[in-house]
Motif scaffolding. Structure first.
Motif, mmCIF file in Angstrom:
data_model
loop_
_atom_site.group_PDB
_atom_site.id
_atom_site.type_symbol
_atom_site.label_atom_id
_atom_site.label_comp_id
_atom_site.label_asym_id
_atom_site.label_seq_id
_atom_site.Cartn_x
_atom_site.Cartn_y
_atom_site.Cartn_z
ATOM 1 N N ASP A 192 0.830 -1.327 0.021
ATOM 2 C CA ASP A 192 0.180 -0.014 -0.066
ATOM 3 C C ASP A 192 0.942 1.324 -0.102
ATOM 4 O OD1 ASP A 192 -1.916 1.950 0.201
ATOM 5 O OD2 ASP A 192 -3.187 0.904 1.604
ATOM 6 N N ARG A 193 0.640 2.062 -1.071
ATOM 7 C CA ARG A 193 1.475 3.336 -1.042
ATOM 8 C C ARG A 193 1.271 4.180 -0.233
ATOM 9 N NH1 ARG A 193 4.261 -0.136 -3.406
ATOM 10 N NH2 ARG A 193 4.617 -0.252 -5.365
ATOM 11 N N THR A 194 0.038 4.219 0.610
ATOM 12 C CA THR A 194 -0.409 5.226 1.510
ATOM 13 C C THR A 194 0.205 5.077 2.961
ATOM 14 O OG1 THR A 194 -2.400 3.770 2.172
ATOM 15 C CG2 THR A 194 -2.540 5.452 0.400
ATOM 16 N N GLY A 195 0.831 3.695 3.111
ATOM 17 C CA GLY A 195 1.353 3.440 4.161
ATOM 18 C C GLY A 195 0.721 2.206 4.851
ATOM 19 N N GLY A 196 -0.506 1.910 4.576
ATOM 20 C CA GLY A 196 -1.472 0.907 5.322
ATOM 21 C C GLY A 196 -0.521 -0.277 5.307
#
Length: 258
Positions: A192-196
């Motif tokens: 996950d590129r959002t850091g999830g």
């Protein structure tokens, strides 16, 4: 119960057992891996070998899964939850040996998958297996001179798809997520590129599993193959005979974005 690896996947209905063979479970994993979005890897290298690992890492179980074993202590068929480790690890090694005849990279991925799972519940059955597989991994790594970052991403994707397949198989289709013993809180997720850090899977209906986030490039269609065995018939005639006589059934499923 400790979370481990799988042979026949078994769950109970009121009057019957549902039994799913290991290789059929692996086919769902393969269908998922082949749909994985390339941009999450950053490279298309060795995709065919990754796909091979997903479809074939459990191929050595085909013969063993033809006849279920009965667990006297549980008064039920042996399943992935309680299958004897001393038999299990022999067949894991055979599966990797077979893969290695075709692709050393696929064998390496299968070996990493199995040792990752084995390390989750270390006991006397796992130690020698893990040591042998670590030795195999070292030899292949030295021989192939691999892109280690890509290898790690492939291994993590394979593990996730294997466990998503298990999610689809281990309870009746449509079972609410909170009723799952293992996966109620989701799956570890590294892409996950959002850091999830978690992926959530939920049945939307009896044929559709919704995922968030969604790592695949398209809707993934697959088939859940199984046999249903009547409990009373199994008690009267034996699980092996009744399983052999049972009709092979298929249930179409799909994975979609939430």
């Amino acid at each position: 119960m400790k979370k481990g690896m799988v042979t026949l996947i078994v769950y109970e209905k009121e009057n019957s057992y549902i039994l799913i063979a290991q290789h059929d479970h692996a086919r769902i994993s393969g269908d998922l891996v082949t749909a994985w979005a390339n941009e999450l890897f950053g490279s298309e290298d060795r995709r065919d070998e990754l796909n091979l690992a997903a479809y074939e890492h459990d191929s050595s179980w085909v013969e063993l899964d033809r006849i279920p074993l009965w667990n006297d202590a549980a008064n039920a068929p042996f399943s992935f939850r309680d299958f004897p480790g001393n038999i299990r690890f022999v067949f894991y090694s055979k599966a990797i040996d077979r893969l290695q005849e075709t692709s050393e990279y696929a064998a390496l991925l299968g070996s990493i998958l199995y040792t990752t799972l084995a390390e989750r519940f270390r006991n006397e059955d796992t130690i020698s297996f893990v040591e042998r597989e670590f030795a195999r991994q070292s030899v292949i790594l030295e021989k192939l001179q691999l892109n280690v970052k890509l290898l790690q991403e492939h291994a993590k994707a394979l593990l996730l798809c294997d466990e998503l397949s298990l999610f689809a198989c281990m309870e009746r289709p449509g079972t609410p997520r909170e009723h799952y013993e293992w996966f109620a809180s989701g799956f570890p997720y590294w892409f996950d590129r959002t850091g999830g850090t978690s992926l959530i899977a939920e049945w939307k209906d009896e044929r559709t599993i919704a995922l968030e986030p969604y790592p695949f490039s398209r809707t993934v269609e697959s088939t859940l193959s199984y046999k249903e065995v009547n409990k009373a018939a199994a008690a009267k005639d034996g699980i092996a005979q009744v399983y052999q006589m049972a009709e092979h059934r298929e249930h179409r499923i799909q994975f979609v974005p939430k």
